[in-house]
Design an enzyme around this catalytic site. Structure first.
Site, PDB file in Angstrom:
ATOM      1  N   GLY A  45       6.815  -2.064   5.287  1.00  0.00           N
ATOM      2  CA  GLY A  45       7.739  -2.537   4.175  1.00  0.00           C
ATOM      3  C   GLY A  45       8.009  -4.089   4.133  1.00  0.00           C
ATOM      4  N   CYS A  75       1.736   6.646   1.323  1.00  0.00           N
ATOM      5  CA  CYS A  75       2.670   5.657   1.557  1.00  0.00           C
ATOM      6  C   CYS A  75       2.783   4.759   0.266  1.00  0.00           C
ATOM      7  CB  CYS A  75       1.982   4.795   2.614  1.00  0.00           C
ATOM      8  SG  CYS A  75       3.117   3.145   2.997  1.00  0.00           S
ATOM      9  N   ASN A  76       3.988   4.649  -0.099  1.00  0.00           N
ATOM     10  CA  ASN A  76       4.313   3.835  -1.773  1.00  0.00           C
ATOM     11  C   ASN A  76       3.968   2.694  -1.193  1.00  0.00           C
ATOM     12  OD1 ASN A  76       6.200   5.732  -3.633  1.00  0.00           O
ATOM     13  ND2 ASN A  76       6.507   6.355  -1.272  1.00  0.00           N
ATOM     14  N   CYS A 185      10.034   5.930  -0.955  1.00  0.00           N
ATOM     15  CA  CYS A 185       9.223   5.843   0.259  1.00  0.00           C
ATOM     16  C   CYS A 185       8.949   7.299   1.076  1.00  0.00           C
ATOM     17  CB  CYS A 185      10.170   5.067   1.277  1.00  0.00           C
ATOM     18  SG  CYS A 185       9.691   5.071   3.140  1.00  0.00           S
TER      19      CYS A 185
HETATM   20  N1  DGL Z   1       6.145   5.694   4.082  1.00  0.00           N
HETATM   21  C1  DGL Z   1       6.302   4.540   3.812  1.00  0.00           C
HETATM   22  C2  DGL Z   1       6.414   4.002   2.302  1.00  0.00           C
HETATM   23  O1  DGL Z   1       6.051   5.229   1.579  1.00  0.00           O
HETATM   24  C3  DGL Z   1       7.028   3.492   4.687  1.00  0.00           C
HETATM   25  C4  DGL Z   1       6.762   2.041   4.363  1.00  0.00           C
HETATM   26  C5  DGL Z   1       7.153   1.287   5.763  1.00  0.00           C
HETATM   27  O2  DGL Z   1       6.243   1.708   6.674  1.00  0.00           O
HETATM   28  O3  DGL Z   1       8.063   0.449   5.604  1.00  0.00           O
HETATM   29  O4  DGL Z   1       6.449   3.261   1.851  1.00  0.00           O
END
Ligand code: DGL
Length: 264
Positions: A45, A75-76, A185
């Protein structure tokens, strides 16, 4: 037609995408899956667009080397920054995940929606485009969930630090009268009980996991890639860091799964 028996590949910056894997496994119980938890490089992120793209390419190529027939970008942050590139450069179908602000904009009565997501997601051109299509009278209260992914990756889901961060991040949304909160997320569904305890029963908490699983089924069907096997599906989980944290988050899963530490 061996191809349709190949696994669905799923990747995330870490263990959060297992919340999406759960939905996929429920919808498609006969499908083999291969999940990559890139925990060594989490969180995505706060990274630059170029870094997110390079990591998404690395994960995709690993899954393609294992002959995955379709890839779910669970993962968004990776979806909103890299899915256009992935779709343009690789032949397999890709399923992405984006914050569910459209369903929230329909569900809200107060016309105020809170969204908790990473900086990479909230700053992305794709998120900006989706937000711009919403009703002008809707107020979106955006909040970067800084620190939340790190705590989850370190196995500190139920820590006092987590509660303090969540209270800090959710208060401005509740003060603005948000009646829908979007979890943007894939790590955040694991925080559902704590978030619900803060927001109370009148606030709806919305995530995109179920919709992603339905879309995966639809795309497999349209591409004639649904498995026709009826035996026990194999589920492999590879992580490049913190094996025990991944084991713990999956310890309530009732189907047989295999979890390994791998370098990728
Ligand atoms: N699971 C990731 C998402 O959906 C996390 C992102 C990250 O690692 O900051 O954005």
């Amino acid at each position: 037609m061996e191809h349709r028996q190949n696994a669905i590949g799923i990747f995330d910056s870490g263990i959060g995408g297992t919340s999406i894997w759960r939905e996929i496994q429920q919808q498609l119980p006969n499908e083999h899956t291969l999940y990559l938890s890139d925990s060594k490089n989490a969180p995505y992120g706060q990274r630059s667009v170029d870094e997110i793209l390079a990591l998404s390419i690395k994960n995709t190529e690993f899954l393609l080397d294992q002959n995955c027939k379709l890839i779910v970008v669970a993962c968004n942050t990776a979806t909103t920054n890299a899915i256009g590139y992935l779709r343009a450069h690789y032949d397999v179908p890709f399923i992405g995940i984006e914050p569910a602000i459209k369903p929230a904009s329909i569900a809200t009565k107060s016309k105020v929606v809170g969204i908790l997501a990473t900086q990479g997601t909230l700053n992305s051109a794709l998120f900006e485009k989706t937000s711009a299509q919403l009703d002008a009278d809707l107020l979106i209260v955006e909040q970067v969930g800084e620190g939340l992914v790190n705590l989850i990756e370190n196995g500190a889901i139920s820590s006092p630090e987590m509660t303090a961060l969540l209270e800090r991040y959710l208060s401005p949304m509740l003060n603005a009268n948000a009646d829908c909160i979007v979890l943007g997320c894939t790590h955040y569904p694991y925080l559902y009980p704590q978030i619900a305890a803060i927001t109370g029963p009148d606030v709806q908490i919305i995530d995109s996991g179920h919709a992603v699983a339905l879309q995966t089924k639809k795309v497999l069907t349209a591409n004639q890639l649904l498995t026709d096997a009826s035996g026990l599906a194999q589920h492999h989980f590879y992580t490049n860091k913190n094996l025990e944290v991944l084991r713990t988050i999956l310890n309530d899963v009732t189907v047989p799964i295999n979890i390994e530490l791998r370098d990728f």
